[in-house]
Motif scaffolding. Structure first.
Motif, PDB file in Angstrom:
ATOM      1  N   ALA A 228       0.944  -1.352  -0.130  1.00 18.36           N
ATOM      2  CA  ALA A 228      -0.098  -0.094  -0.033  1.00 18.36           C
ATOM      3  C   ALA A 228       0.848   1.040  -0.016  1.00 18.36           C
ATOM      4  O   ALA A 228       1.934   1.242   0.640  1.00 18.36           O
ATOM      5  CB  ALA A 228      -0.851  -0.143   1.183  1.00 18.36           C
ATOM      6  N   GLU A 232      -3.196   6.178  -2.026  1.00 14.37           N
ATOM      7  CA  GLU A 232      -4.098   4.983  -2.524  1.00 14.37           C
ATOM      8  C   GLU A 232      -5.429   4.755  -1.987  1.00 14.37           C
ATOM      9  O   GLU A 232      -5.585   5.476  -1.077  1.00 14.37           O
ATOM     10  CB  GLU A 232      -3.099   3.615  -2.724  1.00 14.37           C
ATOM     11  N   VAL A 234      -7.470   2.070  -0.640  1.00 19.18           N
ATOM     12  CA  VAL A 234      -7.455   0.584  -0.301  1.00 19.18           C
ATOM     13  C   VAL A 234      -8.550  -0.173   0.143  1.00 19.18           C
ATOM     14  O   VAL A 234      -9.303   0.382   1.147  1.00 19.18           O
ATOM     15  CB  VAL A 234      -6.133   0.289   0.382  1.00 19.18           C
ATOM     16  N   ASP A 301      -7.444   0.777  -5.945  1.00 20.82           N
ATOM     17  CA  ASP A 301      -5.949   0.550  -6.346  1.00 20.82           C
ATOM     18  C   ASP A 301      -5.559  -0.660  -5.860  1.00 20.82           C
ATOM     19  O   ASP A 301      -4.728  -1.298  -6.308  1.00 20.82           O
ATOM     20  CB  ASP A 301      -5.103   1.599  -5.640  1.00 20.82           C
ATOM     21  N   ARG A 302      -6.111  -1.058  -4.686  1.00 16.74           N
ATOM     22  CA  ARG A 302      -5.513  -2.545  -4.068  1.00 16.74           C
ATOM     23  C   ARG A 302      -6.867  -2.894  -3.021  1.00 16.74           C
ATOM     24  O   ARG A 302      -7.361  -2.245  -2.363  1.00 16.74           O
ATOM     25  CB  ARG A 302      -4.339  -2.040  -2.977  1.00 16.74           C
ATOM     26  N   GLY A 352      -5.023  -2.606 -10.674  1.00 20.36           N
ATOM     27  CA  GLY A 352      -5.060  -2.655  -9.520  1.00 20.36           C
ATOM     28  C   GLY A 352      -4.272  -4.033  -8.966  1.00 20.36           C
ATOM     29  O   GLY A 352      -4.199  -4.836  -9.832  1.00 20.36           O
ATOM     30  N   THR A 353      -4.184  -4.044  -7.543  1.00 21.65           N
ATOM     31  CA  THR A 353      -3.522  -5.245  -7.098  1.00 21.65           C
ATOM     32  C   THR A 353      -4.503  -5.844  -6.087  1.00 21.65           C
ATOM     33  O   THR A 353      -4.947  -5.408  -5.353  1.00 21.65           O
ATOM     34  CB  THR A 353      -2.210  -4.835  -6.324  1.00 21.65           C
ATOM     35  N   LEU A 424       0.329 -11.916  -4.681  1.00 26.12           N
ATOM     36  CA  LEU A 424      -0.166 -10.721  -5.571  1.00 26.12           C
ATOM     37  C   LEU A 424      -0.782 -10.878  -6.797  1.00 26.12           C
ATOM     38  O   LEU A 424       0.091 -11.404  -7.691  1.00 26.12           O
ATOM     39  CB  LEU A 424       0.853  -9.752  -5.562  1.00 26.12           C
ATOM     40  N   ARG A 426      -2.305  -9.036 -10.408  1.00 27.22           N
ATOM     41  CA  ARG A 426      -2.640  -7.571 -11.017  1.00 27.22           C
ATOM     42  C   ARG A 426      -3.788  -7.793 -11.879  1.00 27.22           C
ATOM     43  O   ARG A 426      -3.842  -8.972 -12.623  1.00 27.22           O
ATOM     44  CB  ARG A 426      -1.256  -7.100 -11.609  1.00 27.22           C
TER      45      ARG A 426
END
Length: 429
Positions: A228, A232, A234, A301-302, A352-353, A424, A426
């Motif tokens: 992070a 962002e 989140v 974003d996450r 985003g992740t 992780l 993407r």
């Protein structure tokens, strides 16, 4: 209380756990309420005996030829705590609160050779899980099990929003804290032997002021790997009591926005006080209700998914759950995890992740889940975990942590942490 009385009490508590199928913590609390003469040291020692017995239940039962509470507690005294059978019998004879004297067969358990025991017994893993654990942990799975049957350290995370690790360690100097080996804001106090007590750090003024949180180093590592960044958006989709939300907020320097959500309202309850004590200003708690997250779809974003799991990575801390796990419960957790991965994907914007985390060491909950998700959703791809590790932790990824499916797996044997998995993904957009 002397050791004989403590052993008798531990046998009583473990019998209560076995017969009433209740958690160890509840049985210990009930014993303490019914035996108010016992001091804090006595209660700690009795708790250590019971937890040690459950951590090595399979190997102690093999050594003693019995899995009765008496056999398991006596095995701890002799095989873990180093008491000699003749010394115990002499002490028992001189104490009205002691268990019955050891039989010749019980005394022989002190020196049972374990080399002929099945691998799962030597590893202190449930036998039905042996193929899965061998697949997930590799050739060292028995050594992994032996380490996982030990006592855990007490780990803390210095809250970067309020204090440095050095400031926290100074506040806790009476407990001889040490820096953790990997987590940059981590502090640890290794477990002691025999009847050693775990420090009660939550009474320290530093804790009351929000300088630190109790958090296993493994949990700190995977929170850092989430990556992070300041500014962002989140979503912490399974926030629970907020441990990782707090770590993410510190990493983000209170900038950007964290949405903390959990489907279980009761699990979220502690998060409000913790956010205030830690001076977190960029977290917004979303209580579970219809449409609670609809405005976040496609905007994050996450998304962090600390998925509900079997908790196999926490067996050092909750050894009773090791022997209660069933194939049915594993299947239930797998179903929940698969659904959460799909749900999490909805909230990510292109690029985003998705951060998938479990406190499990089972491949069924880890690599297998990610592989199934990627097969169904080709718009996602695995990210470079070695690169993420270097970015988050400023060191190279240690050998042996990468999994065949592209994630990483922490274990007590490899990293001196609880067992954690992180992967992780993407959103290619």
């Amino acid at each position: 209380m002397r050791l004989p009385g403590r052993l008798a009490a531990a046998i009583e508590v473990l019998t209560d756990v076995e017969t009433r199928k209740r958690p160890v913590s509840e049985a210990l609390k009930a014993w303490g309420l019914n035996n108010r003469f016992a001091g804090a040291g006595d209660r700690a020692a009795i708790g250590n005996l019971v937890y040690d017995a459950l951590r090595r239940r399979a190997s102690h039962a093999f050594a003693m030829g019995s899995d009765s509470p008496r056999a398991l507690i006596l095995a701890v005294a002799m095989r873990d705590w180093g008491e000699m059978p003749e010394t115990l019998n002499a002490a028992f004879a001189d104490d009205a609160h002691a268990p019955d004297a050891l039989s010749a067969e019980e005394a022989a358990g002190a020196t049972t050779d374990m080399s002929g025991a099945p691998a799962a017994v030597r590893a202190d893993f449930p036998e039905w899980l042996a193929p899965s654990l061998e697949r997930g942990l590799g050739a060292d799975w028995v050594a992994e099990g032996h380490t996982m049957a030990g006592r855990p350290s007490l780990d803390l995370r210095a809250n970067a929003l309020k204090a440095s690790p050095e400031k926290v360690m100074k506040s806790l100097a009476r407990f001889s804290p040490q820096p953790t080996t990997i987590a940059p804001f981590g502090i640890t106090m290794p477990a002691g032997p025999r009847d050693a007590r775990t420090p009660n750090v939550t009474t320290d003024e530093g804790y009351q002021k929000g300088w630190f949180e109790v958090q296993d180093q493994g949990s700190q590592i995977v929170a850092a790997l989430a990556g992070a960044r300041e500014g962002e958006q989140v979503l912490d989709l399974c926030a629970g009591a907020g441990g990782k939300t707090l770590a993410l907020a510190a990493t983000m320097g209170n900038k950007g926005q964290i949405f903390a959500y959990d489907a279980d309202r009761s699990r979220l309850a502690p998060i409000y006080e913790r956010l205030k004590r830690n001076a977190v200003r960029n977290a917004q708690v979303r209580a579970p209700q219809p449409g609670a997250l609809d405005d976040l779809v496609g905007k994050m974003d996450r998304v962090v998914v600390d998925a509900p799991c079997t908790g196999t990575g926490t067996w050092r801390r909750r050894p009773d759950t090791k022997w209660k796990l069933t194939p049915e419960l594993l299947a239930q957790r797998q179903s929940e995890q698969a659904a959460l991965l799909v749900e999490a994907a909805r909230y990510l914007k292109p690029g985003g992740t998705l951060v998938y985390i479990t406190c499990s060491i089972l491949p069924e909950e880890n690599d297998d889940q990610v592989a199934a998700f990627l097969a169904a959703y080709p718009g996602f791809e695995t990210m470079d975990m070695a690169k993420a590790w270097r970015s988050a932790l400023i060191t190279d990824l240690p050998q042996g942590l990468a999994t065949p499916g592209g994630g990483i797996c922490l274990t007590p044997h490899r990293t001196n942490t609880d067992g954690f998995y992180c992967h992780l993904l993407r959103n290619k957009g």
